[in-house]
Write an enzyme that holds these catalytic residues in place. Structure first.
Site, PDB file in Angstrom:
ATOM      1  CD  GLU A 197      -2.425   4.651   2.027  1.00  0.00           C
ATOM      2  OE1 GLU A 197      -2.002   5.975   1.925  1.00  0.00           O
ATOM      3  OE2 GLU A 197      -2.316   4.344   3.081  1.00  0.00           O
ATOM      4  CD  GLU A 198      -5.793   8.358  -1.020  1.00  0.00           C
ATOM      5  OE1 GLU A 198      -5.512   9.511   0.252  1.00  0.00           O
ATOM      6  OE2 GLU A 198      -5.288   7.953  -2.116  1.00  0.00           O
ATOM      7  CG  ASP A 258      -1.737   1.258   1.640  1.00  0.00           C
ATOM      8  OD1 ASP A 258      -1.613   1.957   0.537  1.00  0.00           O
ATOM      9  OD2 ASP A 258      -1.987   1.195   2.602  1.00  0.00           O
TER      10      ASP A 258
END
Length: 619
Positions: A402-403, A384
């Site tokens: 990441e989101e 991540d």
């Protein structure tokens, strides 16, 4: 998939690099039998040796370049050569991957943690052993234990959570906040305005600051009338019921995963779902401010209020909300029965590798311009590209690597509740999270594309065999400071902390790492440098590396050609580290870039009169 187009062309690149460094005209191969394709070294050299950087050194730090004064002036080097090869495709688009196969990178092992066993350093919130297959694990302990202190998550149902309430013009009085939450949520809610009023009733101090415009947009412009009606009549009551079950589902205090302490938490998926339902309804106390002196200033936000607001911009929040509502629809229609583990990893500086002394050889590399970490990294330790506050802008406008991973695997969001910001030698490992959604696009083009059925097998503890490690890269104001030994050292250590596995004995086979352009993009990192640093860290940790360039075929070939050269010459991690230190010392003068990284490495390795045994003195 055939491994083609990536054979030993490093000899040609190496020769051309030397010639360009010496301002020589590179030779050209004659075409023969039409079985010829252009080499990618033209792109590598034209980006590198002709580049000039104008900058001033920082007054405060002699080995750091100025953060604000860099100007790039690109000049083109005409190095256009053709290289023949028996196995090269006539269509360059057929070249998809280089190096080892993904099965070789998996190494016949799983990246998961050892089985879930309660200990001083591992808090388990459900009963063991798990005896009922297909049913959520039972909470542990049987009876609720309340804790209201700085070492644990302050739960919304705690009797110590009090809130001022003013009724009928009388002086405000303190009431238990959970009572207010229950009274508000058990009312009939059939519109966005009513939901807004309910949430603000136990967050009244924010009534003038929070807006719910994105939520209104979702229900009035994005959803159909039937979808909106179904949310308020069916799904929302289920989310509320799930949230209000929290005191019976999660009966033990949840320790905070604080800096500089290794600790592990294991929850049932149903416990996590209840935590996230409370986050959706914004019930967590003391988590609505980011002021520096606030108790949770070093933690990410967890309540969903920012996701509902338009202050930061609406795009792509409705699509992220679709992912999250789909998650709730799934867990409310059938209670999940698995387990997820969150492990904070910290390595003291004294226990980190001495990189200049490492004798480790580089491990196997699979590099491809096709596929993604989440789709093709099954059985690997998946990276991540994290913010130091894990999840980054997942509850705001952010929607990059990441989101996106957090909204398609929402159990990752729960880590924001208890994980303090990561320090320089820390990582967060999450094992067992499930994926619920498909998607397309990236950033502002991101779209939810329906249900995803995660068929990943489970380990003996009920965790899906999906391991995700959050490591945060440096955010660079001036991209040239990444080449200073101190910053390269930081990134190398950060990757190593994420990749190493102290739970297993030395010599045990570990699954490889699935990563990509970590810390590039908005963080301005150089993908060619970050690839080497991650490969070195993985090699030191005893793992192979699968690298996804996200469509960048040029980067794929440049990296693989250099990797082949390094491995054929048995360059160790320590030797490569010393070369990287030399690169900064020799290639920057007064802020001026003399040579780009890869041509420098080819030249340095060829120069036997200038061995790579030089120590790095700028750590």
């Amino acid at each position: 998939m055939t491994n083609i187009g990536c054979m030993s062309v490093y000899e040609h690149i190496f020769k051309y690099a030397l010639q360009v460094v010496g301002n020589a005209e590179p030779p050209r191969k004659k075409k023969r039998n039409g079985n010829i394709m252009e080499s990618v070294n033209n792109d590598m050299l034209s980006e590198s040796l002709g580049s000039e950087v104008k900058a001033e050194c920082s007054d405060n730090s002699p080995d750091m370049l100025s953060e604000n004064s860099v100007v790039y002036e690109e000049t083109s080097v005409d190095v256009k050569t053709q290289i023949e090869g028996d196995n090269m495709p006539e269509n360059e688009n057929e070249v998809l991957r280089c190096g080892a196969t993904l099965d070789e990178i998996r190494n016949g092992s799983a990246p998961c943690l050892p089985p879930v066993i309660p200990s001083h350093d591992h808090t388990v919130f459900f009963q063991l052993p798990i005896v009922t297959c297909g049913q959520p694990p039972k909470p542990h302990p049987d009876n609720l234990r309340d804790s209201w202190d700085t070492d644990h998550v302050r739960m919304p149902f705690s009797k110590h959570s009090l809130y001022p309430v003013q009724e009928g013009g009388e002086q405000s009085q303190l009431r238990q906040r959970w009572e207010l939450v229950q009274e508000a949520l058990l009312k009939t809610i059939m519109s966005c305005q009513q939901l807004e009023a309910v949430i603000l009733s136990y967050n009244s101090k924010y009534s003038e600051r929070w807006d719910f415009l994105v939520l209104q947009l979702l229900f009035t412009e994005v959803f159909s009338e039937d979808e909106t009606s179904n949310f308020f009549s069916t799904l929302l009551p289920q989310i509320i019921q799930l949230a209000l079950q929290l005191p019976t589902l999660l009966t033990a205090p949840v320790p905070l995963l604080v800096q500089h302490r290794n600790h592990t938490l294991s929850f049932s998926q149903l416990q996590i779902a209840s935590l996230l339902a409370n986050a959706f309804l914004c019930t967590f106390p003391r988590r609505n401010t980011a002021k520096r002196q606030s108790e949770y200033a070093r933690y990410p936000d967890i309540n969903f209020n920012r996701l509902f607001q338009a202050a930061e911009g609406a795009v792509p929040k409705p699509e992220k909300l679709k992912c999250l509502l789909h998650y709730f629809r799934r867990v409310c229609s059938r209670a999940p029965d698995g387990v997820v583990t969150y492990a904070r990893r910290y390595v003291n500086h004294s226990d980190l590798p001495q990189w200049d002394k490492s004798q480790k050889l580089l491990t196997k590399l699979h590099i491809t311009s096709q596929g993604t970490i989440e789709d093709d990294g099954e059985g690997l330790l998946q990276v991540d590209f994290a913010n130091k506050r894990v999840g980054g802008g997942v509850l705001g406008r952010g929607c990059v690597q990441e989101e996106i991973r957090f909204v398609i695997c929402p159990e990752l969001i729960a880590a924001r509740l208890f994980t303090e910001a990561l320090d320089s030698t820390e990582a967060l490992l999450v094992v067992g999270c499930e994926r619920f959604s498909n998607y397309t696009g990236y950033s502002n083009t991101f779209e939810w594309k329906g249900n995803y059925e995660d068929m990943t097998p489970r380990d003996s503890s009920g965790r899906r065999m999906c391991s995700i490690v959050a490591i945060d890269a440096l955010k660079l104001g001036n991209r040239n400071v990444q080449y200073t030994p101190s910053n390269m050292h930081r990134e190398l250590n950060k990757a190593y902390v994420g990749f190493h596995c102290p739970e297993f004995q030395p010599g045990e086979r570990l699954a490889g790492v699935a990563s990509g352009n970590w810390g590039c993009g908005a963080y301005r990192g150089d993908a060619k440098l970050k690839t080497l640093l991650q490969l070195m860290a993985a090699s030191q940790a005893g793992r192979h590396l699968a690298y996804f360039t996200f469509g960048d075929a040029k980067l794929r070939d440049q990296v693989y050609h250099l990797y082949t050269y390094l491995t054929d010459h048995q360059v160790t991690v320590g030797q490569l580290w010393r070369l990287l230190c030399k690169y900064y010392e020799h290639s920057f003068r007064g802020g001026r870039l003399i040579t780009e990284l890869y041509p420098f490495l080819y030249q340095a390795l060829s120069n036997k009169s200038n061995p790579v045994g030089t120590t790095c003195s700028m750590l």
